[in-house]
Design a protein around this motif. Structure first.
Motif, PDB file in Angstrom:
ATOM      1  N   PHE A  99     -37.540   3.771 -26.217  1.00 33.28           N
ATOM      2  CA  PHE A  99     -37.750   2.360 -25.893  1.00 33.28           C
ATOM      3  C   PHE A  99     -36.444   1.740 -25.406  1.00 33.28           C
ATOM      4  N   LEU A 100     -35.333   2.039 -26.084  1.00 36.57           N
ATOM      5  CA  LEU A 100     -34.033   1.486 -25.693  1.00 36.57           C
ATOM      6  C   LEU A 100     -33.639   1.990 -24.306  1.00 36.57           C
ATOM      7  N   SER A 101     -33.902   3.246 -24.029  1.00 38.15           N
ATOM      8  CA  SER A 101     -33.629   3.805 -22.700  1.00 38.15           C
ATOM      9  C   SER A 101     -34.449   3.088 -21.631  1.00 38.15           C
ATOM     10  N   ALA A 102     -35.727   2.822 -21.928  1.00 39.34           N
ATOM     11  CA  ALA A 102     -36.598   2.129 -20.969  1.00 39.34           C
ATOM     12  C   ALA A 102     -36.101   0.719 -20.690  1.00 39.34           C
ATOM     13  N   VAL A 103     -35.592   0.040 -21.711  1.00 37.90           N
ATOM     14  CA  VAL A 103     -35.063  -1.319 -21.534  1.00 37.90           C
ATOM     15  C   VAL A 103     -33.802  -1.292 -20.662  1.00 37.90           C
ATOM     16  N   HIS A 104     -32.979  -0.264 -20.826  1.00 33.54           N
ATOM     17  CA  HIS A 104     -31.740  -0.169 -20.052  1.00 33.54           C
ATOM     18  C   HIS A 104     -31.952   0.201 -18.583  1.00 33.54           C
ATOM     19  N   GLU A 105     -33.027   0.927 -18.268  1.00 30.98           N
ATOM     20  CA  GLU A 105     -33.222   1.426 -16.897  1.00 30.98           C
ATOM     21  C   GLU A 105     -33.137   0.331 -15.831  1.00 30.98           C
ATOM     22  N   PRO A 106     -33.849  -0.794 -15.956  1.00 28.45           N
ATOM     23  CA  PRO A 106     -33.745  -1.809 -14.899  1.00 28.45           C
ATOM     24  C   PRO A 106     -32.432  -2.588 -14.931  1.00 28.45           C
ATOM     25  N   LEU A 107     -31.593  -2.332 -15.932  1.00 22.39           N
ATOM     26  CA  LEU A 107     -30.306  -3.022 -16.039  1.00 22.39           C
ATOM     27  C   LEU A 107     -29.148  -2.154 -15.554  1.00 22.39           C
ATOM     28  N   THR A 108     -29.464  -1.003 -14.982  1.00 17.43           N
ATOM     29  CA  THR A 108     -28.437  -0.093 -14.480  1.00 17.43           C
ATOM     30  C   THR A 108     -27.498  -0.828 -13.529  1.00 17.43           C
ATOM     31  N   GLY A 109     -26.197  -0.668 -13.760  1.00 19.94           N
ATOM     32  CA  GLY A 109     -25.199  -1.288 -12.897  1.00 19.94           C
ATOM     33  C   GLY A 109     -24.800  -2.686 -13.323  1.00 19.94           C
ATOM     34  N   ILE A 110     -25.442  -3.229 -14.347  1.00 17.85           N
ATOM     35  CA  ILE A 110     -25.109  -4.564 -14.848  1.00 17.85           C
ATOM     36  C   ILE A 110     -24.235  -4.402 -16.083  1.00 17.85           C
ATOM     37  N   VAL A 111     -23.093  -5.063 -16.091  1.00 18.16           N
ATOM     38  CA  VAL A 111     -22.192  -4.996 -17.239  1.00 18.16           C
ATOM     39  C   VAL A 111     -22.818  -5.763 -18.398  1.00 18.16           C
ATOM     40  N   LEU A 112     -22.924  -5.108 -19.536  1.00 17.38           N
ATOM     41  CA  LEU A 112     -23.518  -5.711 -20.719  1.00 17.38           C
ATOM     42  C   LEU A 112     -22.462  -5.887 -21.802  1.00 17.38           C
ATOM     43  N   GLY A 113     -22.536  -6.985 -22.508  1.00 14.03           N
ATOM     44  CA  GLY A 113     -21.632  -7.243 -23.613  1.00 14.03           C
ATOM     45  C   GLY A 113     -22.202  -6.740 -24.926  1.00 14.03           C
TER      46      GLY A 113
END
Length: 90
Positions: free
Chosen positions: A37-51
């Motif tokens: 689930f965490l991987s799926a949430v991260h997929e569309p955020l690829t390339g975005i810097v997260l804090g």
């Protein structure tokens, strides 16, 4: 590579990745499912810097059920695919 199916959702999703209306093989290991689930949430955020707080909230979200995570991931994918708003509309 084909584009993912990013239609608006009219019914509760049964998947956490596109296509959201197709059931995947169930993962019976709870920790493996949460990581998926965490991987799926991260997929569309690829390339975005997260804090740190961003990551904390994504981990929290990944603890929810398939319909909740699937809907959120669908929204992220569709937002990522949308045209940017003109500068005056922000």
């Amino acid at each position: 590579m084909s584009r993912p199916d990013l239609r608006p959702l009219d019914v509760e999703p049964v998947n956490i990745r596109p296509p959201f209306d197709v059931r995947r093989t169930l993962i019976y290991d709870l920790e493996a499912a949460r990581l998926d689930f965490l991987s799926a949430v991260h997929e569309p955020l690829t390339g975005i810097v997260l804090g740190t707080y961003d990551e904390r909230m994504l981990a929290w979200l990944a603890g929810w059920d398939t319909p909740t995570v699937g809907t959120f991931v669908s929204l992220l994918h569709r937002a990522r695919a949308a045209r940017p708003l003109p500068r005056g509309d922000r």
